[in-house]
Design a protein around this motif. Structure first.
Motif, PDB file in Angstrom:
ATOM      1  N   GLY A  21      44.871  43.961  44.959  1.00 39.92           N
ATOM      2  CA  GLY A  21      44.344  43.748  43.623  1.00 39.92           C
ATOM      3  C   GLY A  21      43.834  42.337  43.408  1.00 39.92           C
ATOM      4  O   GLY A  21      43.148  41.752  44.260  1.00 39.92           O
ATOM      5  N   PRO A  22      44.156  41.707  42.266  1.00 41.05           N
ATOM      6  CA  PRO A  22      43.671  40.356  41.977  1.00 41.05           C
ATOM      7  C   PRO A  22      44.139  39.313  42.985  1.00 41.05           C
ATOM      8  O   PRO A  22      43.407  38.358  43.271  1.00 41.05           O
TER       9      PRO A  22
ATOM     10  N   GLY B 215      39.075  50.418  49.195  1.00 46.66           N
ATOM     11  CA  GLY B 215      39.704  49.097  49.097  1.00 46.66           C
ATOM     12  C   GLY B 215      38.692  47.972  49.117  1.00 46.66           C
ATOM     13  O   GLY B 215      38.830  46.987  48.381  1.00 46.66           O
ATOM     14  N   LEU B 216      37.658  48.079  49.950  1.00 46.44           N
ATOM     15  CA  LEU B 216      36.623  47.047  49.986  1.00 46.44           C
ATOM     16  C   LEU B 216      35.837  47.002  48.688  1.00 46.44           C
ATOM     17  O   LEU B 216      35.446  45.916  48.227  1.00 46.44           O
ATOM     18  N   ILE B 217      35.581  48.141  48.082  1.00 47.15           N
ATOM     19  CA  ILE B 217      34.879  48.165  46.797  1.00 47.15           C
ATOM     20  C   ILE B 217      35.727  47.505  45.720  1.00 47.15           C
ATOM     21  O   ILE B 217      35.228  46.733  44.888  1.00 47.15           O
ATOM     22  N   GLU B 218      37.024  47.786  45.734  1.00 49.34           N
ATOM     23  CA  GLU B 218      37.916  47.130  44.773  1.00 49.34           C
ATOM     24  C   GLU B 218      37.938  45.621  44.982  1.00 49.34           C
ATOM     25  O   GLU B 218      37.935  44.841  44.019  1.00 49.34           O
ATOM     26  N   LEU B 219      37.948  45.190  46.239  1.00 50.09           N
ATOM     27  CA  LEU B 219      37.907  43.767  46.531  1.00 50.09           C
ATOM     28  C   LEU B 219      36.606  43.147  46.055  1.00 50.09           C
ATOM     29  O   LEU B 219      36.595  42.049  45.471  1.00 50.09           O
ATOM     30  N   SER B 220      35.488  43.824  46.278  1.00 49.60           N
ATOM     31  CA  SER B 220      34.192  43.298  45.854  1.00 49.60           C
ATOM     32  C   SER B 220      34.121  43.169  44.335  1.00 49.60           C
ATOM     33  O   SER B 220      33.597  42.167  43.808  1.00 49.60           O
ATOM     34  N   ARG B 221      34.647  44.143  43.626  1.00 53.12           N
ATOM     35  CA  ARG B 221      34.637  44.061  42.165  1.00 53.12           C
ATOM     36  C   ARG B 221      35.565  42.954  41.660  1.00 53.12           C
ATOM     37  O   ARG B 221      35.283  42.309  40.645  1.00 53.12           O
TER      38      ARG B 221
END
Length: 438
Positions: free
Chosen positions: A331-332, A378-384
């Motif tokens: 997450g963050p 997971g990569l999309i969440e990291l990018s966002r």
């Protein structure tokens, strides 16, 4: 699909829809047939059937019959489009029966024998007619000749048989399968039954003068309108699978496009540090939106993973500088860790310590295996998360600037006049777009 063999010229709206539906269905089935190298008998039957029916309808409504007959003989065009429609209907029967027409069984198939017999009889009748009667129609002067009536009767008998047979087989198939298939085949079955009834009425119209008499309650115009409504039902039923496939394709394309855009922030920042990661070297102004985003999403995923592999030394350095809870950050915390590693790049030379395998910076989570879909999520969440850090930086700076203006909140020390202490230098001169997150 026409109600039968008739001599009307000029293409109406219903006939145009019929031709477009049949030829569009041919184009829809052709790519899969090419990929299978024309070795799928059932798909080949369907493709040839719709092509022959579509071309027969198109040629039957073509206004230049005399022009085409001038290259061959009078009546050739009428005989050709009738042969195309009857042959296409014979192939459709074989397709719906799931029993392809084979060379060794052609002589024992009832629909094939009947089709060949009807075509032979129609060719003989056309040759026996004088040239001025070969381009006949359902008008009284032509119907006075018994050979013209026999031509329509023979073609009508096969059309009644063919449409009724296809309607019964389609209704049988509509009893099982998915709801879309049942609705599609049920609609097609009802339309084919209507076409069969309209052809049967035309046989009565041709042979009974009472039906052609003035003032009759049911005219051929009523039967022709009924046949057009039935043709619309057949076209609607045939179009449902194509429309469903189109909707599914657009839905998948929208999903992959959202994934492609979701990786934009991470991919852009990694590409700025490692330009050699980009596999697509085409100039930006020459790039066109892809028809299918699945391949470009996978390429961007590979580029992001490769970039994180090269960034792994800085990720370990950032993890040492920012101690967190035990375990893989998510997450963050993960976004701040990667943002810090991106800022460390260029300030510290750690290229020689690059690991041969990437550090695990994305945890699939949720109890799923570390497959492509979960890793991509997971990569999309990291990018966002990186994008949120970048957009949060201007707002934080605007709050700091506003605190020094009359409208802002002033500290107690700033109320006294005097020199303002110089700001302390930052420990790291960042290179990224967002805050350090340390």
């Amino acid at each position: 699909m026409r109600a039968g063999t008739c001599g009307t010229v000029g293409m109406s709206g219903v006939n145009l829809v019929t031709v477009v539906t049949l030829l569009g269905g041919t184009a829809w089935t052709l790519p899969a047939l090419v990929r299978q190298r024309f070795r799928a008998p059932m798909r080949l039957h369907l493709c040839l059937s719709m092509f022959l029916l579509g071309m027969g309808n198109l040629l039957g409504q073509f206004p230049g019959h005399a022009l085409l007959d001038g290259f061959t003989f009078t009546g050739f065009t009428k005989l050709t489009y009738n042969a195309a429609i009857l042959t296409g209907l014979c192939l459709m029967i074989g397709f719906l029966r799931e029993y392809p027409l084979q060379r060794r069984s052609l002589g024992t198939r009832g629909e094939v024998v009947l089709c060949l017999s009807c075509l032979t009889a129609m060719a003989v009748l056309t040759a026996s007619l004088p040239p001025d009667l070969r381009n006949h129609s359902l008008a009284a002067p032509y119907l006075d000749d018994w050979r013209v009536r026999a031509f329509y009767d023979i073609g009508g008998v096969y059309l009644v048989f063919g449409y009724a047979t296809c309607a019964l087989i389609a209704a049988r198939h509509a009893r099982r399968g998915q709801p879309l298939r049942r609705i599609s085949l049920g609609t097609v079955s009802a339309g084919l039954l209507g076409l069969s009834l309209s052809c049967a009425f035309r046989i009565l119209w041709v042979n009974c003068r009472a039906f052609r008499g003035f003032g009759h309650h049911i005219t051929y115009a009523n039967a022709f309108l009924f046949g057009q409504v039935a043709a619309i039902a057949v076209c609607a039923g045939l179009s449902l699978p194509c429309l469903a496939s189109t909707v599914q394709f657009l839905r998948e394309r929208s999903c992959h496009r959202a994934r492609f855009r979701g990786l934009e922030e991470l991919w852009r920042r990694l590409a700025e540090l490692y330009p050699e990661l980009v596999l697509d070297r085409a100039p930006r102004y020459r790039r066109r939106p892809p028809l299918d985003y699945s391949s470009v999403v996978y390429r961007r995923y590979v580029e992001c993973r490769d970039g994180l592999t090269r960034l792994s030394p800085y990720l370990r350095q950032a993890a040492q500088e920012t101690p967190s809870a035990a375990g893989t950050p998510t997450g963050p915390d993960l976004a701040r860790l990667v943002d810090r590693a991106l800022r460390l790049h260029g300030d510290t030379d750690l290229e020689d310590g690059a690991a041969s395998a990437p550090s695990v910076v994305v945890d699939p989570g949720g109890g799923h295996d570390a497959d492509y879909e979960s890793d991509l999520a997971g990569l999309i969440e990291l990018s966002r998360g990186l994008e949120e850090l970048r957009t949060a930086a201007p707002r934080s700076r605007s709050r700091v600037v506003a605190s020094g203006h009359p409208g802002g909140t002033l500290s107690r020390n700033s109320e006294r006049p005097g020199p303002r202490p110089a700001p302390e230098p930052s420990a790291v001169s960042g290179r990224g777009d967002g805050p350090s997150g340390a």
